[in-house]
Design a protein around this motif. Structure first.
Motif, short mmCIF file in Angstrom:
data_model
loop_
_atom_site.label_atom_id
_atom_site.label_comp_id
_atom_site.label_asym_id
_atom_site.label_seq_id
_atom_site.Cartn_x
_atom_site.Cartn_y
_atom_site.Cartn_z
N VAL A 116 0.86 -1.18 0.00
CA VAL A 116 0.00 0.00 0.00
C VAL A 116 0.89 1.23 0.00
N PRO A 117 0.67 2.18 -0.90
CA PRO A 117 1.48 3.40 -0.87
C PRO A 117 1.47 4.03 0.52
N ALA A 118 2.62 4.49 0.95
CA ALA A 118 2.74 5.04 2.29
C ALA A 118 1.76 6.20 2.50
N ILE A 119 1.59 7.06 1.50
CA ILE A 119 0.70 8.19 1.64
C ILE A 119 -0.74 7.73 1.82
N THR A 120 -1.12 6.65 1.13
CA THR A 120 -2.49 6.12 1.28
C THR A 120 -2.70 5.63 2.70
N SER A 121 -1.75 4.86 3.20
CA SER A 121 -1.85 4.35 4.56
C SER A 121 -1.90 5.49 5.57
N TYR A 122 -1.08 6.50 5.34
CA TYR A 122 -1.03 7.66 6.25
C TYR A 122 -2.37 8.38 6.29
N LEU A 123 -2.94 8.66 5.13
CA LEU A 123 -4.20 9.40 5.08
C LEU A 123 -5.34 8.59 5.69
N GLU A 124 -5.36 7.28 5.41
CA GLU A 124 -6.41 6.44 5.99
C GLU A 124 -6.30 6.41 7.50
N TYR A 125 -5.07 6.32 8.01
CA TYR A 125 -4.85 6.32 9.46
C TYR A 125 -5.32 7.63 10.07
N GLN A 126 -4.95 8.76 9.46
CA GLN A 126 -5.35 10.06 10.00
C GLN A 126 -6.86 10.23 9.98
N GLY A 127 -7.51 9.75 8.92
CA GLY A 127 -8.95 9.84 8.85
C GLY A 127 -9.64 9.06 9.94
#
Length: 343
Positions: free
Chosen positions: A239-250
């Motif tokens: 999973v792209p790191a940015i995708t994982s990051y945004l999903e986590y923050q959401g």
């Protein structure tokens, strides 16, 4: 002056043991304001018995430093701004009396947007008609209850816009102010981002839309270079790191925040549009801080408002980390702000 139910000189009794005793912390504490005289909102609505939850740091006195938190922040300054709070720092409890309150319409103890909405007919994901000036009037009543007669104001992001509201609403109370990473009024770009976020919440009420709104906001809180440095590559399973990051923050915000608060406060920010003439009438010293890589509130936009202030001065934080640099990469910012607050 608005009538309040005044607590003891140190504030209302704490709800529990102070969670930062080394900082002379009092909080969280709660007081009920506007019991004898109502709060008239800019919308024409009238409120009574307004609950306000807040923290204090240091010994109570008639002059204070007021910290104004960001959109999804809270009054526990020691949890989110350790670079600024502490001995020898800009917010020094050994020298100053520091106050931070959760804003009206928030969801951290003060009378919330959901509670207000129940009385005003706002549905799920709907916004309650509050203004930043309304929030400032509630804060003024709290300071009156605490016996504060003069205040230095510091705010970043939404707190910075709220600082402008304090300067306009309470000119007799504010002796100087610091505005970090915030304009005096929202641009079409900022309003557009908030409109998209509120649309996501209304399209998927119940939390999912709030998570998407947070993802939209997080993209504006950082910069392309910041993400290139911190979110490059992939994480397992591919999973792209940015995708994982945004999903986590959401999901993180979804678990702790309220969609009605998000809609109400962003709408209040969008509606805050003081005129140049109003800004020129601000007579006290104001330090305005821009952030070089801020894509939400570009530095040049923030700097532009200094030209309208009679005693404004500008300083720029040079960081690649965008709007959130005031939290994650403050560098010399605490020293610069501390010198200004000391006058």
């Amino acid at each position: 002056m608005t009538a309040v139910t005044a607590p003891s000189p140190r504030g209302a009794p704490p709800l529990g043991e102070p969670d930062c005793p080394d900082l002379a912390c009092g909080g969280p504490q709660t007081v009920t304001l506007f019991r004898r005289e109502p709060l008239l909102l800019d919308s024409g609505q009238v409120l009574t018995d307004v609950r306000v939850t807040y923290h204090t740091y240091g010994e109570a006195r008639e002059d204070a430093t007021l910290v104004l938190h960001a959109l999804t922040g809270n009054s526990a300054v020691h949890e989110w701004w350790p670079d600024f709070l502490g001995a020898g720092r800009p917010l020094d409890p050994e020298r100053d009396f520091i106050v931070c309150a959760n804003v009206l319409g928030g969801c951290a103890g003060t009378l919330s947007a959901a509670e207000l909405g129940a009385n005003m007919g706002a549905g799920p994901g709907g916004s309650v008609a509050l203004t930043l000036r309304d929030l400032a009037r509630v804060g003024r009543a709290l300071l009156g209850a605490l016996g504060v007669r003069r205040v230095r104001v510091i705010g970043a992001s939404m707190g910075g816009m709220l600082a402008y509201a304090w300067l306009l609403e309470c000119p007799d109370l504010v002796e100087r102010a610091v505005v970090i990473g915030a304009p005096a009024r929202h641009s079409p770009w900022a309003i557009g981002l908030n409109t998209a976020a509120r649309s996501a919440i209304r399209a998927a009420p119940g939390g999912e839309g709030l998570a998407v709104a947070r993802q939209i906001a997080m993209l504006s809180y950082r910069s392309p270079e910041s993400f290139a440095r911190t979110q490059a590559g992939q994480r397992v399973p591919s999973v792209p790191a940015i995708t994982s990051y945004l999903e986590y923050q959401g999901e993180k915000l979804r678990a702790r925040f309220c969609e009605q608060t998000y809609c109400t406060l962003t709408a209040a920010m969008d509606a805050f549009q003081p005129t140049d003439a109003e800004l020129r009438a601000i007579a006290v010293p104001v330090l305005v801080v821009g952030i070089s890589s801020d894509v939400l509130y570009p530095a040049e936009e923030v700097r532009g408002y200094v030209r309208e202030l009679a005693r404004g001065e500008y300083w720029e934080l040079d960081s690649v980390h965008g709007h959130d640099a005031f939290l994650m990469d403050p560098q010399d910012l605490p020293e610069r702000v501390g010198a200004f607050l000391r006058g």
